[in-house]
Design a protein around this motif. Structure first.
Motif, PDB file in Angstrom:
ATOM      1  N   SER A 203       0.828  -1.205   0.039  1.00 52.04           N
ATOM      2  CA  SER A 203       0.074  -0.023   0.082  1.00 52.04           C
ATOM      3  C   SER A 203       0.921   1.177  -0.084  1.00 52.04           C
ATOM      4  O   SER A 203       1.044   1.771   1.003  1.00 52.04           O
ATOM      5  CB  SER A 203      -0.717  -0.075   1.321  1.00 52.04           C
ATOM      6  OG  SER A 203      -1.971  -1.095   1.176  1.00 52.04           O
ATOM      7  N   ARG A 204       1.316   1.560  -1.244  1.00 54.78           N
ATOM      8  CA  ARG A 204       2.250   2.670  -1.229  1.00 54.78           C
ATOM      9  C   ARG A 204       1.596   4.162  -1.704  1.00 54.78           C
ATOM     10  O   ARG A 204       2.342   4.940  -1.796  1.00 54.78           O
ATOM     11  CB  ARG A 204       3.506   2.393  -2.238  1.00 54.78           C
ATOM     12  CG  ARG A 204       3.989   1.165  -2.009  1.00 54.78           C
ATOM     13  CD  ARG A 204       5.470   0.841  -2.681  1.00 54.78           C
ATOM     14  NE  ARG A 204       5.818  -0.329  -2.967  1.00 54.78           N
ATOM     15  CZ  ARG A 204       5.661  -1.054  -4.175  1.00 54.78           C
ATOM     16  NH1 ARG A 204       5.536  -0.524  -5.131  1.00 54.78           N
ATOM     17  NH2 ARG A 204       5.939  -2.374  -4.096  1.00 54.78           N
ATOM     18  N   ILE A 205       0.160   3.923  -1.828  1.00 55.03           N
ATOM     19  CA  ILE A 205      -0.476   5.283  -2.370  1.00 55.03           C
ATOM     20  C   ILE A 205      -1.547   5.580  -1.111  1.00 55.03           C
ATOM     21  O   ILE A 205      -2.039   4.621  -0.783  1.00 55.03           O
ATOM     22  CB  ILE A 205      -1.106   4.898  -3.661  1.00 55.03           C
ATOM     23  CG1 ILE A 205      -0.083   4.421  -4.719  1.00 55.03           C
ATOM     24  CG2 ILE A 205      -1.826   6.247  -3.994  1.00 55.03           C
ATOM     25  CD1 ILE A 205      -0.847   3.746  -5.961  1.00 55.03           C
ATOM     26  N   SER A 206      -1.276   6.638  -0.670  1.00 53.62           N
ATOM     27  CA  SER A 206      -2.410   6.957   0.370  1.00 53.62           C
ATOM     28  C   SER A 206      -3.758   7.741  -0.191  1.00 53.62           C
ATOM     29  O   SER A 206      -3.536   8.668  -1.102  1.00 53.62           O
ATOM     30  CB  SER A 206      -1.802   7.902   1.448  1.00 53.62           C
ATOM     31  OG  SER A 206      -2.776   8.099   2.295  1.00 53.62           O
ATOM     32  N   ALA A 207      -4.723   7.398   0.231  1.00 58.73           N
ATOM     33  CA  ALA A 207      -5.942   8.118  -0.138  1.00 58.73           C
ATOM     34  C   ALA A 207      -6.388   9.127   0.862  1.00 58.73           C
ATOM     35  O   ALA A 207      -7.217   9.889   0.704  1.00 58.73           O
ATOM     36  CB  ALA A 207      -7.103   6.959  -0.069  1.00 58.73           C
ATOM     37  N   ALA A 208      -5.257   9.534   1.815  1.00 57.58           N
ATOM     38  CA  ALA A 208      -5.655  10.286   2.737  1.00 57.58           C
ATOM     39  C   ALA A 208      -5.980  11.760   2.412  1.00 57.58           C
ATOM     40  O   ALA A 208      -6.941  12.476   2.674  1.00 57.58           O
ATOM     41  CB  ALA A 208      -4.541  10.671   3.787  1.00 57.58           C
ATOM     42  N   LYS A 209      -5.359  12.404   1.461  1.00 63.60           N
ATOM     43  CA  LYS A 209      -5.378  13.883   1.014  1.00 63.60           C
ATOM     44  C   LYS A 209      -6.528  13.911   0.107  1.00 63.60           C
ATOM     45  O   LYS A 209      -7.304  14.768   0.346  1.00 63.60           O
ATOM     46  CB  LYS A 209      -4.065  14.257   0.233  1.00 63.60           C
ATOM     47  CG  LYS A 209      -2.659  14.321   0.860  1.00 63.60           C
ATOM     48  CD  LYS A 209      -1.642  14.715  -0.065  1.00 63.60           C
ATOM     49  CE  LYS A 209      -0.451  14.903   0.739  1.00 63.60           C
ATOM     50  NZ  LYS A 209       0.791  15.400  -0.130  1.00 63.60           N
ATOM     51  N   SER A 210      -7.153  13.019  -0.628  1.00 64.30           N
ATOM     52  CA  SER A 210      -8.216  12.839  -1.362  1.00 64.30           C
ATOM     53  C   SER A 210      -9.401  12.913  -0.431  1.00 64.30           C
ATOM     54  O   SER A 210     -10.387  13.639  -0.793  1.00 64.30           O
ATOM     55  CB  SER A 210      -8.337  11.704  -2.381  1.00 64.30           C
ATOM     56  OG  SER A 210      -7.439  11.951  -3.568  1.00 64.30           O
ATOM     57  N   ILE A 211      -9.208  12.152   0.604  1.00 67.87           N
ATOM     58  CA  ILE A 211     -10.502  11.946   1.564  1.00 67.87           C
ATOM     59  C   ILE A 211     -10.467  13.295   2.300  1.00 67.87           C
ATOM     60  O   ILE A 211     -11.717  13.835   2.619  1.00 67.87           O
ATOM     61  CB  ILE A 211     -10.068  10.880   2.332  1.00 67.87           C
ATOM     62  CG1 ILE A 211     -10.403   9.424   1.778  1.00 67.87           C
ATOM     63  CG2 ILE A 211     -11.339  10.732   3.616  1.00 67.87           C
ATOM     64  CD1 ILE A 211      -9.904   8.343   2.605  1.00 67.87           C
ATOM     65  N   ALA A 212      -9.341  14.018   2.918  1.00 75.34           N
ATOM     66  CA  ALA A 212      -9.111  15.118   3.532  1.00 75.34           C
ATOM     67  C   ALA A 212     -10.003  16.409   2.625  1.00 75.34           C
ATOM     68  O   ALA A 212     -10.854  17.176   3.181  1.00 75.34           O
ATOM     69  CB  ALA A 212      -7.932  15.374   3.855  1.00 75.34           C
ATOM     70  N   ALA A 213      -9.499  16.387   1.314  1.00 70.14           N
ATOM     71  CA  ALA A 213     -10.135  17.381   0.346  1.00 70.14           C
ATOM     72  C   ALA A 213     -11.847  17.201   0.297  1.00 70.14           C
ATOM     73  O   ALA A 213     -12.617  18.092   0.246  1.00 70.14           O
ATOM     74  CB  ALA A 213      -9.503  17.286  -0.917  1.00 70.14           C
ATOM     75  N   ALA A 214     -12.293  16.002   0.418  1.00 79.35           N
ATOM     76  CA  ALA A 214     -13.728  15.690   0.203  1.00 79.35           C
ATOM     77  C   ALA A 214     -14.447  16.155   1.531  1.00 79.35           C
ATOM     78  O   ALA A 214     -15.400  16.551   1.418  1.00 79.35           O
ATOM     79  CB  ALA A 214     -13.883  14.179   0.034  1.00 79.35           C
ATOM     80  N   LEU A 215     -13.705  16.060   2.739  1.00 81.90           N
ATOM     81  CA  LEU A 215     -14.265  16.292   3.891  1.00 81.90           C
ATOM     82  C   LEU A 215     -14.351  18.060   4.070  1.00 81.90           C
ATOM     83  O   LEU A 215     -15.375  18.397   4.582  1.00 81.90           O
ATOM     84  CB  LEU A 215     -13.696  15.793   5.320  1.00 81.90           C
ATOM     85  CG  LEU A 215     -13.598  14.282   5.399  1.00 81.90           C
ATOM     86  CD1 LEU A 215     -12.626  13.724   6.237  1.00 81.90           C
ATOM     87  CD2 LEU A 215     -15.054  13.781   6.097  1.00 81.90           C
ATOM     88  N   LYS A 216     -13.491  18.527   3.755  1.00 79.68           N
ATOM     89  CA  LYS A 216     -13.119  19.974   3.532  1.00 79.68           C
ATOM     90  C   LYS A 216     -14.380  20.705   2.709  1.00 79.68           C
ATOM     91  O   LYS A 216     -14.873  21.831   2.819  1.00 79.68           O
ATOM     92  CB  LYS A 216     -12.023  20.414   3.332  1.00 79.68           C
ATOM     93  CG  LYS A 216     -10.791  20.170   4.520  1.00 79.68           C
ATOM     94  CD  LYS A 216      -9.525  20.517   3.941  1.00 79.68           C
ATOM     95  CE  LYS A 216      -8.531  20.316   4.953  1.00 79.68           C
ATOM     96  NZ  LYS A 216      -7.074  20.520   4.437  1.00 79.68           N
ATOM     97  N   GLY A 217     -14.798  19.685   1.700  1.00 77.60           N
ATOM     98  CA  GLY A 217     -15.939  20.042   0.821  1.00 77.60           C
ATOM     99  C   GLY A 217     -15.464  20.933  -0.310  1.00 77.60           C
ATOM    100  O   GLY A 217     -16.497  21.696  -0.912  1.00 77.60           O
TER     101      GLY A 217
END
Length: 281
Positions: free
Chosen positions: A267-281
């Protein structure tokens, strides 16, 4: 706002907390003597991001327990990988619509929900709260850029995965195609890119999920026969059951990499930044 997670999504949750510049809630996990799951959450905030991939039955129960433990907070649910999402319709009498049954569980004590490259987007209609599905195709493409491949071909395993592959390919402006199966006889099938040639170039096969890896391993063998220099396998959700990683490597795949929606060694790729962007709306 704080981030809290089940055992199956600890690493992604920590990365998400960093991306959101916020803290995490400590959780103690254990079992009762009869095997039932138990957890106890630490100090909660008025607003909580609950992160938990449904990678199995225990992970599902743990996620439900965690949601209940966060009672009194405004809870934003993140399901990076949602198991049971493949069966979104009845194929024969007596079958459940598994995706509907699971999605209906996430309505109490949840304000809204985010899923990541869910296998069947139609499943979203079964959630009892506002739900959006995000794609991490750009994150996969960004990782491929770090490999510095010369003139790669981004290849979807079938037409259904073409939209995701196009999103990945757009990052580097790479060629994109999908595999097409041609039956040569009753027992022999040929797989090759539908329009473009794999000869003398690296190929990256991309999909939302790699489960057994059987199709990709077979495709890799045929792509090498067609002149591909290297074949890579990339996905969002590295389920990798039944020794799939070893099967792929033994089949000639140069490298296998996936996101942290299902936490694996690759798992060398993180979804964290994309999820954070979605949460920030």
């Amino acid at each position: 706002m704080k981030v809290i997670s089940t055992e199956s999504s600890q690493i992604l949750a920590a990365r998400l907390a960093t991306a959101l510049n916020t803290g995490m809630v400590d959780v103690k996990f254990s079992r009762f003597p009869d095997g039932e799951l138990y957890l106890a959450a630490g100090e909660l905030d008025d607003e909580t991001v609950i992160v938990g991939s449904v990678t199995g039955s225990d992970a599902l129960v743990q996620l439900l327990l965690l949601i209940d433990a966060c009672e009194g907070s405004e809870n934003h649910l993140v399901i990076p990988y949602m198991g049971y999402a493949r069966q979104d319709k009845k194929f024969k009498n007596g079958e459940p619509i598994s995706a509907r049954a699971i999605a209906r569980l996430f309505k109490d004590n949840v304000a809204d929900c985010i899923t990541v490259n869910i296998h069947e987007p139609d499943v979203l209609k079964y959630f009892g709260v506002p739900t959006k599905n995000i794609s991490v195709g750009k994150d996969v493409g960004a990782y491929i850029q770090t490999l510095h491949l010369k003139n790669p071909l981004i290849l979807a395993p079938d037409d259904g995965a073409m939209a995701f592959a196009e999103g990945v390919a757009a990052v580097g402006g790479w060629d994109c195609d999908h595999l097409e199966k041609t039956r040569l006889s009753g027992v022999e099938v040929k797989m090759a890119p539908k329009k473009l040639s794999a000869a003398s170039r690296p190929v990256v096969i991309v999909d939302d999920i790699i489960s057994t890896g059987g199709t990709i391993a077979t495709a890799a063998y045929m792509l090498y026969q067609q002149g591909a220099t290297d074949v890579y396998a990339a996905c969002v959700h590295g389920v990798l059951i039944g020794g799939a990683f070893v099967h792929l490597k033994a089949g000639g795949i140069r490298d296998v990499f996936c996101c942290d929606t299902v936490e694996r060694g690759c798992s060398r790729i993180s979804a964290a930044k994309s999820i954070a962007a979605a949460l920030k709306g």
